[in-house]
Write an enzyme that holds these catalytic residues in place. Structure first.
Site, mmCIF file in Angstrom:
data_model
loop_
_atom_site.group_PDB
_atom_site.id
_atom_site.type_symbol
_atom_site.label_atom_id
_atom_site.label_comp_id
_atom_site.label_asym_id
_atom_site.label_seq_id
_atom_site.Cartn_x
_atom_site.Cartn_y
_atom_site.Cartn_z
ATOM 1 N N TYR A 66 6.151 21.397 11.077
ATOM 2 C CA TYR A 66 6.666 21.845 12.367
ATOM 3 C C TYR A 66 5.635 21.561 13.455
ATOM 4 C CZ TYR A 66 9.261 25.070 9.281
ATOM 5 O OH TYR A 66 10.010 25.626 8.300
ATOM 6 N N HIS B 122 14.978 31.508 11.726
ATOM 7 C CA HIS B 122 13.833 31.954 12.515
ATOM 8 C C HIS B 122 13.860 31.473 13.963
ATOM 9 C CE1 HIS B 122 11.748 31.648 8.361
ATOM 10 N NE2 HIS B 122 12.327 32.815 8.487
ATOM 11 N N ARG C 131 0.810 -1.226 0.000
ATOM 12 C CA ARG C 131 0.000 0.000 0.000
ATOM 13 C C ARG C 131 0.835 1.263 0.000
ATOM 14 N NH1 ARG C 131 -2.828 -1.086 5.456
ATOM 15 N NH2 ARG C 131 -0.697 -1.765 5.795
ATOM 16 N N LYS D 169 10.931 22.926 18.893
ATOM 17 C CA LYS D 169 10.382 22.540 17.593
ATOM 18 C C LYS D 169 10.734 21.099 17.269
ATOM 19 C CE LYS D 169 10.941 27.056 15.370
ATOM 20 N NZ LYS D 169 11.594 27.778 14.274
#
Length: 178
Positions: free
Chosen positions: A131, A61, A23, A71
Site C-alpha cells: 500500500y 478498512h 534475469r 491508496k
C-alpha cells in the site's frame, strides 16, 4: 502503463508494464506524470505491506477525516480478490462495491481515493499486498465496515478474520463521514 476507469468514481485499475528477460521481471508501478493526467494522488506519505495466508479476509478498512487516505494497492506476490466499497454519500455509487482480481501474474495496481473502504481476500498463501497512502496512519481515526455486512460474496465459508475486523460497524449502521 494504462489507466482504466472502474464503475466507482475515482477508482482506477492501473495496468502496469512488465518487462522480462533471462534475469526475471521489471515492473513499473508508478508514474507521476500519467497519474496527474488522471487526477490520481501522487503525494504519498507512507508505505506498508501485508503478508497473508490463503483465505484471509482483511477489511473493510479506511481512515476517518482528516486522516482519510488515497491508496495505491499492488500485489508483487500472490493473488487477491480486492474489494472497494463507496462510502461517499454524494456519489451515484454510494454503498456499492466492486471486486477486482489483483495478482503477481496480472501486475495490476488499484487506485482508491478518499471516502472508500478497502478490503481483500487472499487467494494464495504468502500473498503480499503493498500500500502507498497519502496520509500517515492514525490509530484514533482508523476504522472500517464489517466485512460481511455489505453484500460482498467472498466465496469462502470459513475465512480467517481478525478480532478487530469482526468488531466494525455494519454498513447499515454506519453514518458516512463523506
Amino acid at each position: 502503463m494504462e489507466i482504466v476507469k472502474t464503475e466507482l468514481e475515482g477508482v482506477y485499475v492501473v495496468k502496469n508494464p512488465v518487462f522480462s528477460d533471462s534475469r526475471g521481471i521489471f515492473t513499473k508501478i508508478y508514474n507521476e506524470e500519467l497519474f496527474n493526467r488522471f487526477g490520481i494522488c501522487t503525494d504519498f506519505k507512507e508505505s506498508y505491506y501485508t503478508n497473508s495466508k490463503k483465505n484471509v479476509i482483511r477489511g473493510m478498512h479506511f481512515q476517518k477525516p482528516p486522516y482519510d487516505q488515497n491508496k495505491l494497492v499492488y500485489v508483487p506476490k500472490g493473488k487477491i480478490t480486492d474489494v472497494i466499497l463507496d462510502l461517499r454519500q454524494s456519489s451515484r455509487t454510494y454503498k456499492k462495491f466492486i471486486t477486482i482480481e489483483v495478482s503477481d501474474s496480472n501486475s495490476h495496481s488499484i487506485y482508491i481515493p478518499k471516502g472508500l473502504a478497502h478490503g481483500f481476500r487472499s487467494l494464495m498463501d504468502d500473498t503480499i499486498v503493498v500500500y502507498q497512502v497519502s496520509t500517515v496512519y492514525n490509530l484514533e481515526n482508523d476504522s472500517g465496515i464489517r466485512w460481511d455486512s455489505c453484500g460482498i460474496e467472498w466465496g469462502i465459508l470459513n475465512p480467517i478474520i481478525s478480532v478487530r475486523d469482526k468488531s466494525f460497524s455494519k454498513l447499515d449502521d454506519f453514518n458516512t463521514l463523506w
